[in-house]
Design a protein around this motif. Structure first.
Motif, short mmCIF file in Angstrom:
data_model
loop_
_atom_site.label_atom_id
_atom_site.label_comp_id
_atom_site.label_asym_id
_atom_site.label_seq_id
_atom_site.Cartn_x
_atom_site.Cartn_y
_atom_site.Cartn_z
N LEU A 9 3.53 6.01 -5.52
CA LEU A 9 3.38 6.16 -6.97
C LEU A 9 2.25 7.13 -7.31
CD1 LEU A 9 3.80 2.49 -8.27
CD2 LEU A 9 5.46 4.36 -8.34
N ALA A 10 1.17 7.07 -6.54
CA ALA A 10 0.06 8.00 -6.76
C ALA A 10 0.52 9.44 -6.54
CB ALA A 10 -1.11 7.65 -5.85
N ALA A 11 1.31 9.66 -5.48
CA ALA A 11 1.82 11.01 -5.21
C ALA A 11 2.71 11.50 -6.35
CB ALA A 11 2.60 11.01 -3.90
N LYS A 12 3.51 10.59 -6.90
CA LYS A 12 4.37 10.97 -8.02
C LYS A 12 3.54 11.31 -9.26
CE LYS A 12 8.48 8.34 -6.63
NZ LYS A 12 9.40 7.23 -6.97
N ALA B 42 0.82 -1.21 0.00
CA ALA B 42 0.00 0.00 0.00
C ALA B 42 0.86 1.27 0.00
CB ALA B 42 -0.93 -0.01 1.20
N ARG B 43 1.95 1.27 0.77
CA ARG B 43 2.79 2.46 0.80
C ARG B 43 3.39 2.76 -0.57
NH1 ARG B 43 6.41 2.31 6.40
NH2 ARG B 43 4.71 2.82 7.86
N HIS B 44 3.81 1.70 -1.26
CA HIS B 44 4.37 1.88 -2.61
C HIS B 44 3.31 2.44 -3.55
CE1 HIS B 44 6.97 1.16 -6.04
NE2 HIS B 44 6.01 0.47 -6.63
N ASP B 45 2.09 1.95 -3.45
CA ASP B 45 1.02 2.42 -4.33
C ASP B 45 0.72 3.90 -4.04
OD1 ASP B 45 -0.87 2.18 -6.35
OD2 ASP B 45 -2.46 1.62 -4.96
N LEU C 259 -6.40 20.19 -4.87
CA LEU C 259 -6.42 18.73 -4.79
C LEU C 259 -7.18 18.28 -3.54
CD1 LEU C 259 -5.14 16.13 -6.13
CD2 LEU C 259 -3.38 16.31 -4.37
N ASN C 260 -8.10 17.31 -3.71
CA ASN C 260 -8.81 16.75 -2.56
C ASN C 260 -8.59 15.24 -2.49
OD1 ASN C 260 -10.68 15.47 -4.36
ND2 ASN C 260 -11.90 17.35 -4.43
N GLU C 261 -9.17 14.61 -1.49
CA GLU C 261 -8.95 13.18 -1.29
C GLU C 261 -9.44 12.35 -2.46
OE1 GLU C 261 -10.58 11.95 2.43
OE2 GLU C 261 -9.33 13.29 3.61
N ASN C 262 -10.58 12.72 -3.02
CA ASN C 262 -11.10 11.96 -4.16
C ASN C 262 -10.19 12.07 -5.37
OD1 ASN C 262 -13.37 11.08 -2.76
ND2 ASN C 262 -14.59 12.87 -3.37
N ASP C 263 -9.63 13.27 -5.58
CA ASP C 263 -8.69 13.45 -6.69
C ASP C 263 -7.47 12.55 -6.52
OD1 ASP C 263 -10.32 15.43 -7.77
OD2 ASP C 263 -9.28 17.04 -6.69
N PHE C 264 -6.94 12.52 -5.29
CA PHE C 264 -5.76 11.70 -5.02
C PHE C 264 -6.08 10.22 -5.23
CE2 PHE C 264 -3.03 9.16 -2.27
CZ PHE C 264 -1.78 9.59 -2.65
N ALA D 135 2.11 14.72 -8.69
CA ALA D 135 3.15 15.74 -8.84
C ALA D 135 3.47 15.98 -10.31
CB ALA D 135 4.40 15.31 -8.08
N ALA D 136 3.55 14.88 -11.08
CA ALA D 136 3.85 15.03 -12.50
C ALA D 136 2.73 15.77 -13.22
CB ALA D 136 4.06 13.65 -13.12
N ALA D 137 1.48 15.47 -12.86
CA ALA D 137 0.34 16.15 -13.48
C ALA D 137 0.34 17.63 -13.11
CB ALA D 137 -0.96 15.49 -13.05
N ALA D 138 0.74 17.93 -11.88
CA ALA D 138 0.80 19.33 -11.45
C ALA D 138 1.87 20.09 -12.25
CB ALA D 138 1.09 19.41 -9.96
N LEU D 139 3.01 19.45 -12.46
CA LEU D 139 4.08 20.08 -13.24
C LEU D 139 3.64 20.33 -14.68
CD1 LEU D 139 7.21 18.11 -11.96
CD2 LEU D 139 6.69 20.53 -11.58
#
Length: 238
Positions: A138-141, A132-135, A157-162, A144-148
């Motif tokens: 990866l979601a955070a990355k 789960a931590r790895h997933d 950004l909200n919980e549902n978006d994440f 971040a990439a989409a934000a860039l």
């Protein structure tokens, strides 16, 4: 009340085998039979989604021969038992870092997914090489990439978006998480998704799990009052 999604941490194969003076692989084989019983029970209970923690990311740290045995067993069941699931109208899905498996096993996974893609009776999700931590990392990355790229406003950004960036995005969060073998921890399993899940810890070893255990879990779940962080009066009004 039937849970929409049941997730199971299948624990105790090794201890079951050692208690009987058998090799650990015998426990894994017996555990595979318990998987078939669990699937049948979920179908009988009309549970729409069932996730089984079949191979964790930490399992790669086990003795090489045990890892080989586990992946060989997985390969055998994907090659020879998926037709049985298909006949039961079960759809197979997979989460986890599948890139760590060899090309042949990844091919079996994709074949199973395609064969059962249109089935509707039960969605069986196998967590393979999953953590789960790895997933979540990866979601955070991905976020971040989409934000860039200017596709996401980080401030909005909200919980549902994440959650949309997790591998489990297309499945409902589990209503009930079960762990066998007497252990009482989640072990890096569906940590984000389990925020409001009911938890059940059974003293039975996974190879001994059967339809009666599943039925008892359904009865217990039906008697629980789920509040989702709300006060009792608020929950009762919903």
């Amino acid at each position: 009340m039937v849970p929409r999604h049941v997730a199971v941490i299948m624990d105790g194969n090794g201890r079951w085998a050692r208690a009987r003076g058998k090799a650990v692989m015998a426990g894994h084989r017996a555990g595979a039979d318990a998987v078939r019983r669990c699937v049948r029970a979920a179908i009988m209970a009309e549970v729409p989604f069932l996730t089984l923690y079949a191979f964790s990311s930490e399992n790669w740290n086990r003795a090489p021969e045990e890892v080989t045995d586990l992946t060989s067993l997985l390969r055998f069941y994907l090659r020879h038992k998926v037709a049985e699931l298909h006949d039961q109208n079960v759809r197979l899905e997979f989460i986890g870092d599948l890139s760590r498996f060899d090309t042949g096993l990844r091919g079996e996974i994709e074949r199973a997914r395609k064969l059962t893609a249109d089935n509707t009776r039960l969605t069986l999700i196998l967590a393979l090489s999953y953590g789960a931590r790895h997933d979540m990392l990866l979601a955070a990355k991905r976020v971040a990439a989409a934000a860039l790229r200017g596709e996401i406003d980080p401030a909005a950004l909200n919980e549902n978006d994440f959650a949309e960036h997790l591998q489990t995005a297309s499945f409902p969060d589990p209503d009930l998480i079960v762990r066998t073998s007497g252990e009482r921890r989640l072990s890096n399993f569906l940590l984000w998704e389990s925020a409001y899940a009911e938890l059940a810890f059974l003293d039975v070893m996974w190879p001994d799990f059967d339809e009666t255990h599943f039925a008892a879990l359904m009865t217990d779940f039906a008697g629980r009052e789920r509040r989702f962080g709300k006060r009792l009066a608020e929950a009762s009004a919903l």
